[in-house]
Design an enzyme around this catalytic site. Structure first.
Site, PDB file in Angstrom:
ATOM      1  N   GLU A 264       1.001  -1.174   0.067  1.00  0.00           N
ATOM      2  CA  GLU A 264      -0.096  -0.088  -0.042  1.00  0.00           C
ATOM      3  C   GLU A 264       0.988   1.152   0.005  1.00  0.00           C
ATOM      4  O   GLU A 264       1.420   1.644   1.096  1.00  0.00           O
ATOM      5  CB  GLU A 264      -0.914  -0.069   1.223  1.00  0.00           C
ATOM      6  CG  GLU A 264      -2.137   0.615   1.045  1.00  0.00           C
ATOM      7  CD  GLU A 264      -2.066   2.087   1.628  1.00  0.00           C
ATOM      8  OE1 GLU A 264      -1.864   3.047   0.771  1.00  0.00           O
ATOM      9  OE2 GLU A 264      -2.444   2.227   2.651  1.00  0.00           O
ATOM     10  N   CYS A 298      -1.954   8.834   2.546  1.00  0.00           N
ATOM     11  CA  CYS A 298      -1.640   8.348   1.200  1.00  0.00           C
ATOM     12  C   CYS A 298      -2.753   8.871   0.491  1.00  0.00           C
ATOM     13  O   CYS A 298      -2.744   8.808  -0.763  1.00  0.00           O
ATOM     14  CB  CYS A 298      -1.331   7.005   1.378  1.00  0.00           C
ATOM     15  SG  CYS A 298      -2.543   5.868   1.966  1.00  0.00           S
TER      16      CYS A 298
HETATM   17  C1  UN1 Z   1      -2.894   6.150   4.869  1.00  0.00           C
HETATM   18  O1  UN1 Z   1      -2.716   7.433   4.357  1.00  0.00           O
HETATM   19  O2  UN1 Z   1      -1.774   5.536   4.863  1.00  0.00           O
HETATM   20  O3  UN1 Z   1      -8.737   6.600   3.873  1.00  0.00           O
HETATM   21  C2  UN1 Z   1      -4.058   5.301   5.142  1.00  0.00           C
HETATM   22  C3  UN1 Z   1      -8.062   7.051   4.735  1.00  0.00           C
HETATM   23  C4  UN1 Z   1      -7.580   6.431   5.924  1.00  0.00           C
HETATM   24  C5  UN1 Z   1      -6.373   5.489   5.958  1.00  0.00           C
HETATM   25  C6  UN1 Z   1      -5.239   6.162   5.138  1.00  0.00           C
HETATM   26  N1  UN1 Z   1      -8.913   5.455   6.108  1.00  0.00           N
HETATM   27  O4  UN1 Z   1      -7.572   8.224   4.323  1.00  0.00           O
END
Ligand code: UN1
Length: 508
Positions: A264, A298
């Site tokens: 990821e 992310c």
């Molecule tokens: C991340 O930024 O690594 O959808 C995860 C989202 C959160 C998870 C982000 N539930 O922004």
């Protein structure tokens, strides 16, 4: 100043670098330590001892041993352990959320939100513990039965990033646990105290069931401990969150030994705004996506791809919204934006701004560093061509690019132009545009939304993305299958031995 909530979480001045149970830690007083520094004010919160590759070997052995007992416990009973874990996390939501904020810098609402995400995935996993279904198939042979079943896999390695210091562990650990696996967690060295605190909570839960080694953690240098973790054949699955280069390294090492990965990695997420969109809603969606977590998710919104007819009005409203964002100590609930994680992040943002200027970008708002202890910046809006090289990169900072387009087709092509493919969203009230966006000629991302932003995905859906994002899927839906091994079984309850495909082999 030492915060009271650190005591509630069992955080000491110096903390062990590995642990797998209530009385099972690696706590060598001669080991080197790292400081956990709060981005809020640059002060040291506490220290954590680093473990060596040899220590990791010991943790992996304990984890492997624990797997031998854990896998024979019925899945719904494992679910009971995860249910209690969820309950303990509920009780610790306040202090743990505050620790996330103190150590990582996200606002406390988001710190608590992250712990809520842990609770939610525990609930999901408890239900799942009674639903690890396999299919049964009709055999082509008479008096034969065929079915598939799912068995526990083994030790799962979890490598997590600084930006979600606790939730990402839970996505993996809670699912892995009901699947019958044990987890060895290597957190980011920027946020090791969050891992120590979670380990204390997990230890209390494991101890209630007279267990240990189901959940463990190690803090050590990536070059030594991280490399050893991904290379070790006992680690059947490595689930890694972080940058694309890190994921490429994990993929290379784990694939050489034919292990499994869930990757990821980076995102470069766009919000498309067409000419029919509710602009007020779009502004609010973009604001949370771009400024939330100071642009360090992310899933953060990095690009707005907007119909040039409505772009002027949208940017005008967005700038107003940016101006109203209170920036400061994220533990103070009045603030909506905290600091960046460390000084290096400030430098990365400055470097990106330099490239933006060289590539013809125009800063519409913000981008300045705020002069106070800690690492605070003003979030930044930039007008720039969608195909500029800097726009293709993921800069982990609150920089938002505004790219204008003339049609929905052009907007979709621009969305898909970047190497990453995590999250994406369209604001529209036009059915045809919306359906096109979600069709096979629409967004190429793992997440595609309509009339909500790019971040803040719920745990019930599979989470992850395509291309440079790595292809992995974590948390909800049927992501659990990656944490188990599939076995296809055929049983002949007849008195003959017919072969498949109608083959006769020396038969009369
Ligand atoms: C991340 O930024 O690594 O959808 C995860 C989202 C959160 C998870 C982000 N539930 O922004």
């Amino acid at each position: 100043m030492r915060h009271d909530f650190l005591d509630e979480l069992g955080i000491e001045e110096v903390n062990p670098g590995a642990g797998w149970g209530k009385d099972s830690w690696i706590d060598d007083p001669d080991a080197r330590t790292i400081k956990s520094i709060s981005p809020i004010d640059g002060e040291t919160i506490a220290r954590v001892r680093l473990v060596s590759a040899k220590d990791l070997d010991m943790v992996l052995s304990r984890s492997q041993e624990a797997f031998e007992t854990w896998r024979v416990m019925p899945a719904p009973k494992r679910g009971e352990v995860v249910r209690i874990l969820g309950e303990e996390l509920r009780k610790k939501k306040d202090p743990l959320g505050k620790l996330v904020t103190l150590e990582m810098g996200k606002i406390v609402q988001e710190g608590w939100g992250e712990v809520q995400e842990m609770v939610d995935i525990c609930d999901f996993a408890v239900g799942l513990s009674r639903q690890l279904y396999g299919k049964s198939m009709h055999s082509e042979r008479p008096f034969h039965r065929m079915y598939e079943q799912w068995h526990p896999l083994g030790v799962v390695g979890v490598i997590s990033a600084f930006n979600f210091p606790v939730a990402v562990w839970a996505w993996n650990a809670a699912i892995a646990a009901v699947c019958g696996d044990t987890t060895v967690w290597k957190p980011s060295s920027d946020v090791p105290l969050c891992a120590v605190a979670v380990q204390h909570i997990a230890n209390d839960v494991m101890a209630k069931f007279d267990l240990e080694g189901i959940f463990s953690y190690v803090v050590g240098p990536g070059r030594e401990v991280g490399e050893k973790l991904i290379a070790d054949p006992r680690v059947r699955l490595v689930s890694a969150t972080g940058s694309t280069p890190m994921g490429q390294r994990v993929a290379e090492v784990v694939s050489t030994r034919l292990g499994r990965t869930i990757l990821e990695l980076g995102g470069n997420n766009a919000v498309l705004v067409d000419g029919t969109a509710d602009l007020e809603m779009a502004v609010r969606g973009v604001l949370f996506g771009a400024v939330g977590t100071a642009g360090q998710r992310c899933t953060s919104t990095r690009r707005v791809i907007i119909d040039k007819q409505v772009s002027g009005e949208f940017v005008h409203r967005l700038v107003k919204a940016y101006e109203s964002i209170p920036i400061g100590d994220p533990l103070d609930e009045a603030n909506l934006m905290g600091p960046l994680v460390h000084h290096g992040a400030i430098q990365d943002m400055a470097n990106a701004l330099e490239k933006i200027a060289q590539q013809g970008g125009q800063v519409v708002y913000g981008g300045e560093t705020i002069d106070r202890p800690g690492w605070y910046v003003k979030p930044c809006i930039v007008r720039i061509r969608g195909d500029a090289p800097i726009v293709q990169e993921e800069t982990f900072a609150p920089i938002l690019y505004i790219n204008e387009v003339g049609s929905v087709e052009e907007a979709i092509a621009m969305n898909n132009m970047v190497p990453q493919g995590l999250s994406s969203a369209m604001f529209t009230t036009n059915l045809q545009n919306g359906e096109k966006w979600l069709s096979h000629v629409g967004s190429d991302c793992g997440i595609a939304n309509i009339n909500i932003g790019t971040s803040g995905a719920e745990i019930g859906g599979a989470f992850g993305g395509e291309k440079d994002t790595g292809g992995g899927r974590e948390s909800g839906s049927d992501s659990w299958k990656q944490y188990m091994r599939r076995q296809t079984c055929t049983i002949n309850w007849g008195e003959e031995l017919p072969l498949a495909q109608g083959i006769t082999f020396g038969d009369e």
